[in-house]
Design a protein around this motif. Structure first.
Motif, PDB file in Angstrom:
ATOM      1  N   ILE A  67       0.838  -1.199   0.000  1.00  0.00           N
ATOM      2  CA  ILE A  67       0.000   0.000   0.000  1.00  0.00           C
ATOM      3  C   ILE A  67       0.872   1.248   0.000  1.00  0.00           C
ATOM      4  O   ILE A  67       0.625   2.194  -0.743  1.00  0.00           O
ATOM      5  CB  ILE A  67      -0.968  -0.017   1.197  1.00  0.00           C
ATOM      6  N   HIS A  81       0.868   4.245  -2.698  1.00  0.00           N
ATOM      7  CA  HIS A  81       0.549   5.586  -2.217  1.00  0.00           C
ATOM      8  C   HIS A  81       1.677   6.564  -2.529  1.00  0.00           C
ATOM      9  O   HIS A  81       1.457   7.656  -3.061  1.00  0.00           O
ATOM     10  CB  HIS A  81       0.273   5.582  -0.715  1.00  0.00           C
ATOM     11  N   HIS A  82       2.911   6.180  -2.203  1.00  0.00           N
ATOM     12  CA  HIS A  82       4.040   7.088  -2.402  1.00  0.00           C
ATOM     13  C   HIS A  82       4.276   7.351  -3.890  1.00  0.00           C
ATOM     14  O   HIS A  82       4.655   8.459  -4.278  1.00  0.00           O
ATOM     15  CB  HIS A  82       5.298   6.529  -1.761  1.00  0.00           C
ATOM     16  N   PHE A  99      -5.043   8.898  -4.975  1.00  0.00           N
ATOM     17  CA  PHE A  99      -4.837   7.509  -4.561  1.00  0.00           C
ATOM     18  C   PHE A  99      -6.147   6.966  -4.029  1.00  0.00           C
ATOM     19  O   PHE A  99      -6.672   7.441  -3.026  1.00  0.00           O
ATOM     20  CB  PHE A  99      -3.737   7.411  -3.504  1.00  0.00           C
ATOM     21  N   GLY A 129      -6.645   3.962  -2.884  1.00  0.00           N
ATOM     22  CA  GLY A 129      -6.462   2.908  -1.894  1.00  0.00           C
ATOM     23  C   GLY A 129      -6.289   1.557  -2.557  1.00  0.00           C
ATOM     24  O   GLY A 129      -6.180   1.448  -3.788  1.00  0.00           O
ATOM     25  N   ALA A 169      -3.053  12.160  -3.323  1.00  0.00           N
ATOM     26  CA  ALA A 169      -2.073  11.518  -2.453  1.00  0.00           C
ATOM     27  C   ALA A 169      -1.061  12.559  -1.988  1.00  0.00           C
ATOM     28  O   ALA A 169      -0.595  13.366  -2.769  1.00  0.00           O
ATOM     29  CB  ALA A 169      -1.376  10.375  -3.187  1.00  0.00           C
ATOM     30  N   TYR A 202       2.444   9.610   4.518  1.00  0.00           N
ATOM     31  CA  TYR A 202       1.531   8.552   4.131  1.00  0.00           C
ATOM     32  C   TYR A 202       0.178   8.677   4.807  1.00  0.00           C
ATOM     33  O   TYR A 202       0.087   8.819   6.013  1.00  0.00           O
ATOM     34  CB  TYR A 202       2.178   7.207   4.486  1.00  0.00           C
ATOM     35  N   GLU A 203      -0.870   8.680   4.011  1.00  0.00           N
ATOM     36  CA  GLU A 203      -2.244   8.675   4.498  1.00  0.00           C
ATOM     37  C   GLU A 203      -3.020   7.616   3.745  1.00  0.00           C
ATOM     38  O   GLU A 203      -2.828   7.451   2.549  1.00  0.00           O
ATOM     39  CB  GLU A 203      -2.920  10.027   4.226  1.00  0.00           C
ATOM     40  N   THR A 204      -3.867   6.906   4.422  1.00  0.00           N
ATOM     41  CA  THR A 204      -4.721   5.952   3.727  1.00  0.00           C
ATOM     42  C   THR A 204      -6.110   6.533   3.594  1.00  0.00           C
ATOM     43  O   THR A 204      -6.576   7.236   4.489  1.00  0.00           O
ATOM     44  CB  THR A 204      -4.798   4.601   4.474  1.00  0.00           C
TER      45      THR A 204
END
Length: 194
Positions: free
Chosen positions: A138, A142-143, A152, A154, A187, A191-193
Motif C-alpha cells: 500500500i 501511495h508514495h 490515490f 487505496g 495523495a 503517508y495517508e490511507t
C-alpha cells in the motif's frame, strides 16, 4: 474526459485471486467507462535499465514497453492488480513501476504532468488474515501516486491463497461493489490511507 481504466495484472497465475477480485470491482463500473486489461505475464517487460542520466531518451513505440507506455498515458485511472508477494508488489508489477522512472524523461510526453490528477488504485489478494502485512504494498502505491501528483484510491484487499479462494471472501466482494465509486483524494506525503 471519459474515464478510462487501465488494469495492469501483475500475477504469475492466470485467473488468480487478485484478478478475480479486480474483475469483481470492474463489473461495477458504468458501461461507458472504457477498460483496458494488460496481463504482464503475457506482455513481459525487459529488465529495467536506469539510463536517466546516461543517454538520450526516445519515446517507446514498439513492443510491450510501447504498449504499456501508451496505455498508461491514455488512462484516467490506473489499477495495479498484484498479489502480495513477500509483503509487497509482484516482480512484474514492480518492474512496470520502475519503467515510470525512465518515462519521466521521455521527450514530448510530460509523463508526470499527464498523470497528475489522475487516480492510482490497487487490488491485492493475500493469504494472511491480518491485512496490515500489506502495508508495504500500500505504501509503495501511495508514495508513487504522491510523487506523481496523482490521486490515490487505496487498495482493495481480499483473502485467498488457493485458486478461487477470494470468491469466498464475502467482505472483500462487498467492498468491490463500491471500491471504484469512492472519490479518491490527492495523495500526499506523509503517508495517508483513504
Amino acid at each position: 474526459m471519459t474515464r478510462r481504466f487501465l488494469f495492469v495484472l501483475g500475477s504469475s497465475r492466470d485467473d488468480g485471486n487478485t484478478e478475480l477480485l479486480a474483475r469483481a470491482a470492474a463489473e461495477q463500473l458504468a458501461e461507458d467507462v472504457e477498460q483496458q486489461w494488460i496481463d504482464l505475464s503475457d506482455h513481459l517487460l525487459p529488465d529495467f535499465e536506469d539510463l536517466r542520466h546516461d543517454s538520450d531518451h526516445v519515446r517507446p513505440t514498439e513492443g510491450n514497453v510501447g504498449l504499456l507506455f501508451d496505455a498508461t498515458l491514455a488512462a484516467t485511472d490506473i489499477v495495479i492488480a498484484s498479489p502480495l508477494y513477500w509483503y509487497s508488489l509482484s516482480g512484474q508489477a514492480k518492474r512496470y513501476l520502475d519503467y515510470w522512472s525512465g518515462w519521466l524523461r521521455t521527450p514530448g510526453a510530460d509523463f508526470k504532468g499527464t498523470l497528475a490528477g489522475r487516480t492510482l488504485w490497487g487490488v491485492t489478494a493475500l493469504a494472511h488474515e491480518e491485512f496490515e502485512v500489506a502495508d508495504p504494498l500500500i505504501g509503495t502505491l501511495h508514495h508513487s501516486a504522491a510523487y506523481m501528483g496523482m490521486r490515490f484510491g487505496g487498495v482493495l484487499l481480499g483473502n485467498g491463497s488457493k485458486p478461487g479462494d477470494v470468491l469466498g471472501d464475502t467482505e472483500a466482494l462487498a467492498r468491490a461493489k463500491t471500491f471504484f465509486a469512492q472519490e479518491a483524494p490527492l495523495a500526499r506525503f506523509p503517508y495517508e490511507t483513504p
